[in-house]
Design a protein around this motif. Structure first.
Motif, short mmCIF file in Angstrom:
data_model
loop_
_atom_site.label_atom_id
_atom_site.label_comp_id
_atom_site.label_asym_id
_atom_site.label_seq_id
_atom_site.Cartn_x
_atom_site.Cartn_y
_atom_site.Cartn_z
N SER A 1 41.22 27.71 46.78
CA SER A 1 39.90 27.19 46.42
C SER A 1 38.81 27.83 47.27
CB SER A 1 39.87 25.67 46.55
OG SER A 1 40.11 25.29 47.89
N VAL A 2 39.09 28.10 48.55
CA VAL A 2 38.11 28.77 49.41
C VAL A 2 37.90 30.20 48.94
CG1 VAL A 2 37.68 29.64 51.74
CG2 VAL A 2 38.49 27.30 51.41
N TRP B 1 38.35 31.31 45.86
CA TRP B 1 37.65 31.24 44.59
C TRP B 1 36.16 30.98 44.81
CZ3 TRP B 1 34.86 27.54 41.92
CH2 TRP B 1 34.62 27.82 40.57
N ASN C 1 48.17 28.66 48.28
CA ASN C 1 48.23 27.21 48.36
C ASN C 1 46.87 26.65 47.92
OD1 ASN C 1 46.62 27.71 50.52
ND2 ASN C 1 48.09 27.12 52.08
N GLY C 2 46.70 25.40 47.83
CA GLY C 2 45.53 24.76 47.26
C GLY C 2 44.24 25.04 48.00
N PHE C 3 44.24 24.89 49.34
CA PHE C 3 43.00 25.03 50.10
C PHE C 3 42.54 26.48 50.17
CE2 PHE C 3 40.78 25.59 54.19
CZ PHE C 3 39.68 24.81 53.91
N VAL C 4 43.46 27.39 50.47
CA VAL C 4 43.10 28.81 50.60
C VAL C 4 42.64 29.36 49.25
CG1 VAL C 4 43.98 31.10 51.17
CG2 VAL C 4 44.63 29.16 52.57
#
Length: 107
Positions: free
Chosen positions: A25-26, A28, A20-23
């Motif tokens: 980006s974290v 990355w 998902n988006g938040f996990v």
């Protein structure tokens, strides 16, 4: 089991978890920080290794230089030792020293 089933790793048909988006980006950002840290540590270790090699080369050069001086001194000593005609003999006769062998023939 088909050929495509053997190539999948991990859970699910694609072998990866859905991100998902938040996990994502974290993860990355964490990968980026870990990569930068590894590159910085590698650069510092490379500088220390280069400095150690330079110091070893300096000491090796000094050892080779001193070995050359020692061999040169040994060669000159062996040449001096071989020349027996330069040695004169002296004896004490009636309280005075008399030298023999210093006259050169042919004079």
């Amino acid at each position: 089991m088909t050929q495509s089933d053997r190539l999948t790793f991990g859970p699910g048909p694609s072998g990866r978890r859905p991100a998902n988006g938040f996990v994502a980006s974290v993860m990355w950002l964490g990968g980026l920080i870990a990569t930068l840290a590894a590159m910085a540590i590698g650069a510092v270790l490379a500088v220390f290794t280069a400095a150690a090699v330079a110091v070893i080369a300096l000491f090796a050069g000094a050892v080779v230089f001193l070995a050359g001086l020692a061999l040169r001194a040994r060669r000159t000593l062996s040449v001096r030792r071989r020349r027996g005609d330069d040695v004169i003999e002296a004896r004490k006769v009636d309280g005075t020293w008399v030298a023999y062998g210093w006259e050169r023939p042919g004079r």
